[in-house]
Design a protein around this motif. Structure first.
Motif, PDB file in Angstrom:
ATOM      1  N   SER A 348      10.982  10.791 -11.038  1.00 32.96           N
ATOM      2  CA  SER A 348       9.876   9.962 -11.496  1.00 32.96           C
ATOM      3  C   SER A 348       9.309  10.472 -12.817  1.00 32.96           C
ATOM      4  O   SER A 348       8.617   9.735 -13.525  1.00 32.96           O
ATOM      5  N   LEU A 350      11.287  11.493 -15.202  1.00 32.85           N
ATOM      6  CA  LEU A 350      12.294  11.161 -16.199  1.00 32.85           C
ATOM      7  C   LEU A 350      12.222   9.670 -16.496  1.00 32.85           C
ATOM      8  O   LEU A 350      11.757   8.890 -15.662  1.00 32.85           O
ATOM      9  N   PRO A 351      12.674   9.240 -17.654  1.00 36.41           N
ATOM     10  CA  PRO A 351      12.581   7.811 -17.994  1.00 36.41           C
ATOM     11  C   PRO A 351      13.416   6.959 -17.050  1.00 36.41           C
ATOM     12  O   PRO A 351      14.582   7.269 -16.781  1.00 36.41           O
ATOM     13  N   ALA A 352      12.803   5.877 -16.545  1.00 30.55           N
ATOM     14  CA  ALA A 352      13.530   4.976 -15.646  1.00 30.55           C
ATOM     15  C   ALA A 352      14.570   4.175 -16.399  1.00 30.55           C
ATOM     16  O   ALA A 352      15.623   3.830 -15.869  1.00 30.55           O
ATOM     17  N   HIS A 353      14.288   3.852 -17.659  1.00 28.39           N
ATOM     18  CA  HIS A 353      15.219   3.067 -18.480  1.00 28.39           C
ATOM     19  C   HIS A 353      15.274   3.674 -19.871  1.00 28.39           C
ATOM     20  O   HIS A 353      14.245   4.067 -20.438  1.00 28.39           O
ATOM     21  N   LEU A 354      16.460   3.742 -20.425  1.00 27.03           N
ATOM     22  CA  LEU A 354      16.662   4.223 -21.785  1.00 27.03           C
ATOM     23  C   LEU A 354      16.721   3.030 -22.732  1.00 27.03           C
ATOM     24  O   LEU A 354      17.082   1.921 -22.323  1.00 27.03           O
ATOM     25  N   ASP A 381      14.774  12.640 -22.626  1.00 30.42           N
ATOM     26  CA  ASP A 381      14.026  11.433 -22.980  1.00 30.42           C
ATOM     27  C   ASP A 381      14.659  10.825 -24.223  1.00 30.42           C
ATOM     28  O   ASP A 381      15.303  11.519 -25.025  1.00 30.42           O
ATOM     29  N   PHE A 383      13.414   7.463 -26.911  1.00 34.13           N
ATOM     30  CA  PHE A 383      12.393   6.442 -27.125  1.00 34.13           C
ATOM     31  C   PHE A 383      12.377   6.029 -28.596  1.00 34.13           C
ATOM     32  O   PHE A 383      12.769   6.793 -29.488  1.00 34.13           O
ATOM     33  N   ARG A 412       7.072  17.043 -21.509  1.00 31.72           N
ATOM     34  CA  ARG A 412       7.706  15.786 -21.924  1.00 31.72           C
ATOM     35  C   ARG A 412       6.676  14.787 -22.446  1.00 31.72           C
ATOM     36  O   ARG A 412       6.877  14.144 -23.475  1.00 31.72           O
ATOM     37  N   ARG A 416       6.406  13.385 -26.451  1.00 37.63           N
ATOM     38  CA  ARG A 416       6.447  11.985 -26.873  1.00 37.63           C
ATOM     39  C   ARG A 416       5.193  11.625 -27.672  1.00 37.63           C
ATOM     40  O   ARG A 416       5.275  10.927 -28.690  1.00 37.63           O
TER      41      ARG A 416
END
Length: 718
Positions: A348, A350-354, A381, A383, A412, A416
């Motif tokens: 949770s 970590l990014p769910a979608h890249l 990550d 983004f 993290r 960002r």
């Protein structure tokens, strides 16, 4: 004699057919006793006659040795025991019949003492050294044997009575109980416990049908094995096929588990109301045993297609088995709960979608180290920055606990935020260094150890800028159009880890179409008793030799590049600068039996519209069908099918939300019809793998697009 005759070898190939075992009484009664010390049958002492009648009528192996010469007479069971010595042993002295073993301790001496001194003898476990054959296997026989003096009507000792009761099966079952205890000690999940329990119950009880079930709070989950069901290496690695039952199911397993009281049916129709197929309908005898644990309700059943009296020893063995299996199931339930919580916490953060970009393809993979039961500190990550560039990061916070995961989340999130304000890699890492130093001061510990590499990808200018704080150098796979791929480590000054006065420096390199960048944690290349250089070389070699530069394929290649197990977490992030934009499509697959068929039709139509070569379409449809079928069978949830087509390759993935976990590679020649999907995918695809997600897993495969051969009109003329 009983217990001594076991030393008699049975010839592998008899010279002549043996008399049927059932004629032992006839041979004994037809023997010319008048010429022996026993005399003709009408003149036998009444007490001796009674003993002989008892021996011949008994189903238990028994023998009677008469007189000073110990002349033998015995029944059918004993004839079976002594093998080829029957029928020649009838009426002959026991010392002659068993001359090869008579002098050994515990053989002739105990019989002589019983006859001469009137001493009875009992040995509860005697191993007889001839082989028995059971279910196609050779095994030693174990007997309980006893010798008693026999007296005539005048009270004089006239012989010795031998009784031998076979205990081989009980001994084997006790040994198997020890074996299953050892096997259960190595189980982690309920799937593992179910595999061990079903295999053991089917073999130890020589049963026709066995089941194992647990209450998961929303009803009952049961799994079954039947005699003759062929499970090969691939099937054993696939999760068991669990079936759902309502909380108030009338099935014997559920009833026994809920009441805590075992049930035994010797002959009847115990599954008449709950049978799901002919295997259940054929069951006549059934034992249902509850699993008695403080935190889990469950049960076992053992069934036969024939009437079966449940002896006290069998009931005790089943109860002991249930105790061991119940304890293992309770441990597995606790592990799965802790494991699921730790993994959910880890993923949770970590990014769910890249990001989905036209010229940059991105993929990542994270595998927990140690035993998978603890959250770790590795993170990645990717983004979009306000400038339109892509920010990428991979880091490692030391530790394997919730605190490490929490620190990872802080680092993290801070990274960002810093990058969105000022994306220069050196400025971002300098800000992070101050944060980590502040956290160390706040907690009063200097044990917060963080390494990280951060980069900015500018696809339009074909440029990559990186900075590192004590992290392994990134690996760049270069592959110019028409050229051979090569992998090189970028010369990025590593600097000090965060919190130790990091003074990062940036490095800018060319990032051309066809190149793929790989960021990785040290768990990818570090192994015990192996130098770091060896791991780095193995990774570079594997990445250069990969079939393509596709990020998902390279993540799989990277995590398997270095031989040996790692105790550390493994994180990989790959970014490919595509030669041309790819085309993508997806379909939501419902958890319905017709879903794989619908996916096949959709995939065939979509790839046809994209003018994919027929050979690729056929292979892709077959592989996708197998993956969707496996997702439906073993995860039992809806799934998402995604396809991505580039000029070089077709990538297909199937993501479910079940608990299947990692799919293990298997040898194609050992796969059965149920496990054949993995073998087909290995044969028909150029790369494949499985990626765990926050819930469930994603299985994918890649097929390279063949280069079209020149047409007839394009060929040079003769």
């Amino acid at each position: 004699m009983p217990g001594t005759v076991g030393r008699a070898p049975t010839p592998a190939t008899p010279a002549a057919p043996e008399p049927p075992v059932s004629d032992a009484a006839g041979v004994v009664l037809g023997h010319p006793w008048a010429g022996t010390a026993l005399g003709p049958r009408p003149r036998w002492d009444p007490a001796v006659r009674g003993v002989v009648d008892l021996v011949l009528a008994s189903p238990v192996p028994m023998a009677f040795a008469y007189g000073d010469d110990l002349l033998l007479l015995y029944n059918d069971g004993y004839a079976t025991l002594i093998g080829d010595r029957h029928p020649g042993a009838v009426g002959r002295p026991a010392p002659e019949v068993f001359a090869d073993v008579w002098a050994e301790p515990g053989v002739g001496d105990v019989i002589e003492r019983a006859y001469r001194l009137g001493e009875s003898f009992l040995e509860k476990e005697a191993v007889l050294p001839f082989d028995r054959h059971r279910h196609g296997a050779r095994e030693q026989s174990v007997f309980t044997r006893g010798y008693s003096p026999v007296r005539d009507s005048a009270g004089q000792i006239v012989g010795v009575l031998t009784v031998a009761t076979e205990a081989t099966q009980v001994t084997a079952q006790l040994q198997s109980l020890s074996d299953v205890a050892a096997a259960l000690a190595g189980t982690l999940t309920l799937d593992d416990v179910a595999r061990v329990a079903l295999r053991y119950l089917l073999t130890a009880f020589d049963a026709d049908r066995v089941t194992f079930g647990v209450d998961d709070g929303a009803g009952w989950r049961t799994v079954r094995r039947v005699r003759g069901e062929l499970l090969d290496e691939a099937d054993e690695r696939l999760p068991p096929l669990w079936r759902r039952s309502p909380a108030d199911s009338p099935g014997p397993l559920v009833v026994a588990a809920r009441s805590g009281v075992p049930q035994f049916v010797g002959d009847g129709q115990p599954l008449r109301d709950t049978a799901i197929d002919r295997h259940d309908q054929k069951v006549r005898a059934l034992a249902a045993q509850p699993l008695r644990t403080s935190a889990l309700r469950g049960g076992l059943t053992v069934g036969y297609h024939r009437a079966h009296p449940w002896a006290a020893a069998e009931r005790a063995l089943l109860a002991a088995s249930a105790e061991l299996i119940g304890q293992a199931a309770e441990r597995a339930r606790r592990f799965e709960t802790q494991h699921g919580t730790a993994q959910l916490l880890q993923r949770s953060m970590l990014p769910a979608h890249l990001p989905d970009l036209p010229r940059l393809r991105i993929a990542a993979r994270y595998d927990p180290g140690v035993d998978g039961n603890a959250a770790g500190g590795d993170f990645y990550d990717a983004f979009l920055l306000p400038t339109g560039e892509l920010g990428i990061v991979l880091g490692d916070v030391a530790g394997h606990d919730v605190q490490a995961a929490a620190r990872m989340g802080q680092v993290r999130a801070a990274l960002r935020a810093l990058a969105l304000a000022d994306p220069r890699p050196d400025a971002v890492l300098a800000g992070l260094d101050r944060l980590v130093g502040s956290l160390s001061t706040e907690t009063g510990t200097q044990e917060l150890f963080v390494t990280v590499v951060f980069g900015v990808v500018d696809a339009s200018r074909q440029r990559l800028t990186l900075a590192s704080a004590g992290h392994p150098a990134p690996l760049l796979r270069r592959c110019a159009p028409g050229g051979e791929p090569r992998a090189v480590y970028l010369d990025v000054p590593p600097g000090a880890p965060l919190g130790l006065g990091c003074a990062p420096h940036t490095t800018t390199v060319r990032f051309a179409p066809g190149d793929t960048l790989l960021l990785f944690s040290d768990g990818v290349v570090e192994r015990r008793r192996q130098s770091l250089t060896t791991g780095l070389d193995a990774l570079a070699t594997a990445v250069a030799a990969a079939a393509s530069g596709d990020p998902r394929a390279l993540c799989a290649v990277a995590t398997a590049a270095v031989e040996g197990a790692t105790e550390d977490d493994v994180a990989v992030l790959a970014v490919e600068h595509a030669l041309m934009p790819s085309r993508s499509a997806s379909m939501e697959m419902p958890a319905e039996p017709t879903a794989p068929s619908r996916v096949r039709h959709w995939l065939t139509a979509q790839l046809g519209d994209w003018q994919v070569p027929e050979s690729v379409i056929g292979a892709a449809v077959l592989c996708t069908s197998e993956l969707t079928t496996n997702a439906l069978l073993h995860a039992g949830t809806a799934a998402r099918v995604e396809i991505d087509l580039s000029p070089e390759r077709l990538l297909v993935s199937v993501a479910d939300s079940g608990t299947r976990g990692a799919v293990t590679r298997a040898r194609t020649d050992t796969l059965s019809s149920r496990g054949r999907g993995l073998g087909l995918i290995e044969q028909l695809s150029d790369a494949w793998g499985t990626d765990p997600t926050v819930r469930g897993s994603t299985v994918w495969f890649e097929i390279l697009i063949p280069t079209e051969p020149p047409g007839i009109d394009d060929r040079p003329s003769g």
